[in-house]
Enzyme design. Structure first.
Site, PDB file in Angstrom:
ATOM      1  N   ASN A  61      44.028  34.587  32.855  1.00 11.83           N
ATOM      2  CA  ASN A  61      43.605  34.268  34.227  1.00 11.83           C
ATOM      3  C   ASN A  61      44.636  34.767  35.235  1.00 11.83           C
ATOM      4  O   ASN A  61      45.838  34.735  34.985  1.00 11.83           O
ATOM      5  CB  ASN A  61      43.271  32.779  34.409  1.00 11.83           C
ATOM      6  CG  ASN A  61      44.347  31.820  33.962  1.00 11.83           C
ATOM      7  OD1 ASN A  61      45.139  32.116  33.088  1.00 11.83           O
ATOM      8  ND2 ASN A  61      44.382  30.654  34.568  1.00 11.83           N
ATOM      9  N   GLU A  63      45.492  34.153  39.073  1.00  9.74           N
ATOM     10  CA  GLU A  63      45.230  33.320  40.246  1.00  9.74           C
ATOM     11  C   GLU A  63      45.730  33.993  41.522  1.00  9.74           C
ATOM     12  O   GLU A  63      46.336  35.081  41.483  1.00  9.74           O
ATOM     13  CB  GLU A  63      45.854  31.939  40.035  1.00  9.74           C
ATOM     14  CG  GLU A  63      45.200  31.224  38.855  1.00  9.74           C
ATOM     15  CD  GLU A  63      45.635  29.778  38.694  1.00  9.74           C
ATOM     16  OE1 GLU A  63      46.617  29.350  39.332  1.00  9.74           O
ATOM     17  OE2 GLU A  63      44.972  29.067  37.919  1.00  9.74           O
ATOM     18  N   CYS A  72      39.098  34.397  36.127  1.00 12.67           N
ATOM     19  CA  CYS A  72      39.284  33.791  34.802  1.00 12.67           C
ATOM     20  C   CYS A  72      39.663  34.846  33.758  1.00 12.67           C
ATOM     21  O   CYS A  72      39.328  36.034  33.904  1.00 12.67           O
ATOM     22  CB  CYS A  72      38.000  33.119  34.341  1.00 12.67           C
ATOM     23  SG  CYS A  72      37.522  31.703  35.334  1.00 12.67           S
ATOM     24  N   GLU A  74      38.435  35.373  30.864  1.00 15.54           N
ATOM     25  CA  GLU A  74      37.280  36.013  30.214  1.00 15.54           C
ATOM     26  C   GLU A  74      36.793  37.218  31.018  1.00 15.54           C
ATOM     27  O   GLU A  74      36.491  38.278  30.464  1.00 15.54           O
ATOM     28  CB  GLU A  74      36.116  35.019  30.076  1.00 15.54           C
ATOM     29  CG  GLU A  74      36.401  33.847  29.171  1.00 15.54           C
ATOM     30  CD  GLU A  74      36.987  32.634  29.902  1.00 15.54           C
ATOM     31  OE1 GLU A  74      37.767  32.840  30.865  1.00 15.54           O
ATOM     32  OE2 GLU A  74      36.680  31.502  29.504  1.00 15.54           O
ATOM     33  N   CYS A 111      33.701  28.827  32.089  1.00 18.95           N
ATOM     34  CA  CYS A 111      33.084  28.259  33.296  1.00 18.95           C
ATOM     35  C   CYS A 111      31.717  28.908  33.524  1.00 18.95           C
ATOM     36  O   CYS A 111      31.373  29.919  32.902  1.00 18.95           O
ATOM     37  CB  CYS A 111      33.994  28.474  34.506  1.00 18.95           C
ATOM     38  SG  CYS A 111      33.943  30.155  35.175  1.00 18.95           S
ATOM     39  N   CYS A 114      31.726  32.683  34.382  1.00 18.09           N
ATOM     40  CA  CYS A 114      32.021  33.510  33.202  1.00 18.09           C
ATOM     41  C   CYS A 114      30.833  33.564  32.248  1.00 18.09           C
ATOM     42  O   CYS A 114      30.574  34.597  31.634  1.00 18.09           O
ATOM     43  CB  CYS A 114      33.263  32.992  32.480  1.00 18.09           C
ATOM     44  SG  CYS A 114      34.777  33.392  33.371  1.00 18.09           S
TER      45      CYS A 114
END
Ligand code: THU
Length: 160
Positions: A61, A63, A72, A74, A111, A114
């Site tokens: 990830n 940020e 994210c 993924e 999430c 994703c």
């Protein structure tokens, strides 16, 4: 008429119970959490995937001080796969995390955003992507297809 959907998955007591290739992928996902950029959440996520040609790629990830800009692990991985190995299906993706503020002993699941991206990656490569969901320790969940996590999904065929 009432319809019912069932979710099929495997659950293991620990990564030790996995087959060799899956165990290696989980180890890679756990190790790469260290490369996450997560100074705001302190929730370091790592993903490692094996492509259909055997190549292993990773994502973490990323940020941002402007929080919604963050991406994210993924989706970082999916972008890398699409750019570096265009059109190549992902056989299996393992996802792990290191929660610096708490425990990391149960599997996390992608999430909603994703899940949508994983589903479209399966659609565009025409192949299912196995998912391995883990923490640093503890139980491991294995799904045969990412789209299992997004029933009744929206996709490109809806735009026709
Ligand atoms: N995150 C991921 O990278 N993957 C997941 O499956 C769950 C959440 C990230 C987003 C954010 O940087 C941090 O974890 C906390 O939500």
């Amino acid at each position: 008429m009432k319809e019912e959907l069932k979710l099929a998955y495997e659950i293991f007591d620990s990564s030790e119970a996995l087959q060799e290739e899956d165990k290696k992928l989980v180890e890679e996902a756990r190790a790469i959490t260290a490369n996450a950029y997560a100074p705001y959440s302190n929730f370091f996520v790592g993903a490692a995937a094996i492509l259909s040609n055997g190549q292993i790629i990773k994502g973490t990830n990323q940020e941002n001080a402007s929080y919604p800009v963050g991406t994210c692990a993924e989706r970082v991985l999916l972008g890398t796969a699409a750019v570096m190995y265009r059109g190549m299906p992902i056989k299996t993706m393992a996802i792990s995390y290191d929660n610096k503020n708490g425990e990391s002993n149960h599997p996390i699941s992608p999430c909603g955003m994703c899940r949508q991206a994983l589903k479209e990656f399966e659609d565009r490569t025409g192949k299912p992507m196995r998912l391995i969901l883990t923490g640093k320790t503890g139980k491991v969940i294995v799904l045969d297809k990412a789209v299992f996590l997004l029933p009744l999904s929206f996709g490109s065929s809806d735009l026709k």
